[in-house]
Design a protein around this motif. Structure first.
Motif, short mmCIF file in Angstrom:
data_model
loop_
_atom_site.label_atom_id
_atom_site.label_comp_id
_atom_site.label_asym_id
_atom_site.label_seq_id
_atom_site.Cartn_x
_atom_site.Cartn_y
_atom_site.Cartn_z
N LEU A 1 50.88 36.27 22.53
CA LEU A 1 50.81 35.37 23.68
C LEU A 1 49.36 35.03 24.03
CD1 LEU A 1 53.56 36.82 26.05
CD2 LEU A 1 53.59 34.61 24.92
N HIS A 2 48.47 36.03 23.92
CA HIS A 2 47.03 35.79 24.14
C HIS A 2 46.51 34.75 23.15
CE1 HIS A 2 45.68 38.51 27.26
NE2 HIS A 2 46.42 39.48 26.75
N LEU A 3 46.92 34.89 21.90
CA LEU A 3 46.45 33.98 20.85
C LEU A 3 46.98 32.55 21.07
CD1 LEU A 3 46.84 36.34 17.76
CD2 LEU A 3 44.70 35.63 18.81
N LEU A 4 48.21 32.42 21.54
CA LEU A 4 48.78 31.10 21.84
C LEU A 4 48.00 30.44 22.97
CD1 LEU A 4 52.63 31.77 21.56
CD2 LEU A 4 51.22 30.42 20.00
N GLU A 5 47.59 31.23 23.97
CA GLU A 5 46.74 30.71 25.07
C GLU A 5 45.44 30.15 24.49
OE1 GLU A 5 45.97 33.77 27.89
OE2 GLU A 5 48.02 33.87 28.62
N ASP A 6 44.86 30.87 23.53
CA ASP A 6 43.62 30.43 22.88
C ASP A 6 43.80 29.10 22.17
OD1 ASP A 6 42.24 32.58 23.76
OD2 ASP A 6 42.07 33.61 21.85
N ILE A 7 44.95 28.95 21.48
CA ILE A 7 45.22 27.71 20.74
C ILE A 7 45.25 26.52 21.70
CG2 ILE A 7 46.96 26.46 19.37
CD1 ILE A 7 47.65 29.27 18.12
N PHE A 8 45.90 26.69 22.88
CA PHE A 8 45.94 25.62 23.88
C PHE A 8 44.53 25.32 24.41
CE2 PHE A 8 50.47 27.10 24.55
CZ PHE A 8 51.03 25.98 23.93
N GLY A 9 43.72 26.37 24.58
CA GLY A 9 42.34 26.20 25.02
C GLY A 9 41.53 25.37 24.04
N LEU B 1 33.86 33.34 25.26
CA LEU B 1 34.12 34.46 26.19
C LEU B 1 35.60 34.84 26.14
CD1 LEU B 1 33.14 36.28 28.61
CD2 LEU B 1 33.93 34.43 30.08
N HIS B 2 36.47 33.82 26.15
CA HIS B 2 37.92 34.05 26.08
C HIS B 2 38.27 34.80 24.79
CE1 HIS B 2 42.13 32.12 26.91
NE2 HIS B 2 42.15 33.42 26.89
N ASP B 3 37.70 34.32 23.66
CA ASP B 3 37.97 34.96 22.37
C ASP B 3 37.41 36.38 22.31
OD1 ASP B 3 39.53 33.16 21.14
OD2 ASP B 3 38.04 32.38 19.75
N LEU B 4 36.23 36.58 22.93
CA LEU B 4 35.64 37.92 22.95
C LEU B 4 36.53 38.88 23.75
CD1 LEU B 4 33.07 39.34 21.90
CD2 LEU B 4 32.03 38.92 24.12
N GLY B 5 37.06 38.37 24.88
CA GLY B 5 37.99 39.17 25.69
C GLY B 5 39.25 39.51 24.91
N ASP B 6 39.78 38.52 24.19
CA ASP B 6 40.97 38.76 23.37
C ASP B 6 40.68 39.73 22.24
OD1 ASP B 6 42.73 37.31 24.85
OD2 ASP B 6 42.59 35.50 23.65
N SER B 7 39.45 39.66 21.70
CA SER B 7 39.06 40.61 20.63
C SER B 7 39.06 42.04 21.17
CB SER B 7 37.66 40.26 20.10
OG SER B 7 37.66 38.99 19.51
N ALA C 1 44.33 40.53 13.05
CA ALA C 1 44.07 39.61 14.16
C ALA C 1 42.77 39.97 14.89
CB ALA C 1 45.25 39.63 15.14
N PHE C 2 42.51 41.28 15.03
CA PHE C 2 41.29 41.76 15.71
C PHE C 2 40.03 41.31 14.96
CE2 PHE C 2 38.15 45.34 15.57
CZ PHE C 2 37.55 45.09 16.80
N PHE C 3 39.98 41.55 13.64
CA PHE C 3 38.78 41.20 12.88
C PHE C 3 38.58 39.68 12.79
CE2 PHE C 3 39.05 45.62 11.21
CZ PHE C 3 37.77 46.00 11.58
N LEU C 4 39.71 38.93 12.70
CA LEU C 4 39.62 37.46 12.70
C LEU C 4 39.00 36.97 14.01
CD1 LEU C 4 42.98 36.05 11.22
CD2 LEU C 4 40.68 35.39 10.53
N ASN C 5 39.53 37.45 15.12
CA ASN C 5 39.08 37.01 16.44
C ASN C 5 37.65 37.42 16.74
OD1 ASN C 5 41.47 35.71 17.49
ND2 ASN C 5 40.80 36.42 19.49
#
Length: 304
Positions: free
Chosen positions: A154-162, A51-57, A23-27
């Motif tokens: 949960l972070h990734l699900l937030e990204d999907i909604f974004g 920015l959101h994805d970078l934070g999640d990474s 998940a880390f390398f994908l993001n």
């Protein structure tokens, strides 16, 4: 049996670490791709999500690192173990996201009054790619059972909604000349990030400052302890949490002077059992006879 249990635990731990790594390398790869693409198609909404994805990474990278580091137990350097390092990582990550969000707002707000043309087809393409990449990562982590995996999912699900919001915005701009939608989306996404960052930062700083866990009320805890038949009163009560899930309690309990050594061990065990359902698993207890000097400069009841 013990060997089988250890093998199963090791296998699960390795699987959890691998899931977070993927998940880390994908993001991270996609976040870099977004930054380049967002600049190319001139979309603030894409850059906000980048920015959101970078934070999640960063969160994923720290979670992966600490999932591996958590295998290390206590040592002479860190007598409580390494659990609090994940908290430090979360605070650093929050500060980085906070700074990034402010920069995005400084660019997005003027664009509300002076909208710039956005490449809508490129925006749609990025949104679909974002939903797919985050969806694959979320599916991978959905099979996991560790707390780290669940939080990251949960972070990734937030990204999907974004990304779903960006997709809707891109489709509207494809059919209608409304470039103001892009900075509006950017503001919504950034404010959502800021809300979560501030909330997480507050929680992280409270834990670092050794605040009591939010779900435990100290007066109720005192009452619970003083209801145990052998305990007359409790004082010098200290409760804090290592990382939000591992809680530590130290206390002095006044008992009858005639209590034997065997009885004192039974009392301590009853105290530990009474604390277990509050997720307090590390309890240090000092028993005292009534009238005995506490020996601590700050002894006494907690102030209201």
């Amino acid at each position: 049996m013990a060997h089988q249990h250890h093998h199963h635990h090791t296998h699960h731990h390795h699987q959890a670490s691998n899931n977070i790594k993927v998940a880390f390398f994908l993001n991270l790869s996609f976040a870099v791709f977004e930054i380049v693409g967002g600049l190319w198609i001139n979309s603030m909404a894409i850059l906000s999500d980048a920015l959101h994805d970078l934070g999640d990474s960063l969160s994923l990278g720290l979670a992966w690192y600490f999932e591996r580091l958590s295998k290390k137990g206590r040592d002479h350097s860190y007598s409580y173990g390494y659990k609090r390092f994940s908290l430090l990582g979360a605070v650093i990550n929050s500060v980085i996201l906070l700074a990034g969000s402010v920069l995005v707002l400084l660019v997005a707000i003027p664009r509300l009054f002076h909208p710039e043309a956005v490449h809508a087809p490129g925006m749609i393409l990025f949104a679909v790619a974002g939903i797919l990449v985050n969806g694959i990562a979320a599916l991978r982590l959905n099979k996991g059972t560790s707390l780290n995996e669940k939080v990251v999912m949960l972070h990734l699900l937030e990204d999907i909604f974004g990304w779903a919001a960006v997709l809707a915005g891109g489709i509207i701009m494809y059919f209608f000349d409304l470039p103001v939608i892009d900075p509006l989306l950017s503001l919504v996404i950034t404010c959502f990030i800021l809300y979560n960052v501030v909330k997480n930062l507050r929680e992280g700083l409270k834990i670092l400052l050794q605040a009591t866990p939010a779900h435990i009320e100290m007066p109720a805890l005192e009452q619970r302890l003083e209801k145990l038949p052998e305990i007359r009163s409790v004082h010098d009560l200290h409760l804090w949490t290592l990382d939000g899930t591992n809680h530590i309690l130290t206390m002095h309990a006044v008992v009858d002077p005639q209590v034997s050594l065997d009885q004192s061990e039974e009392i301590k065990q009853r105290i530990r059992t009474a604390m277990a359902d509050l997720e307090i698993h590390h309890v240090t207890i000092e028993l005292e006879a009534a009238g005995q000097a506490c020996g601590q400069p700050e002894c006494g009841k907690l102030q209201q």
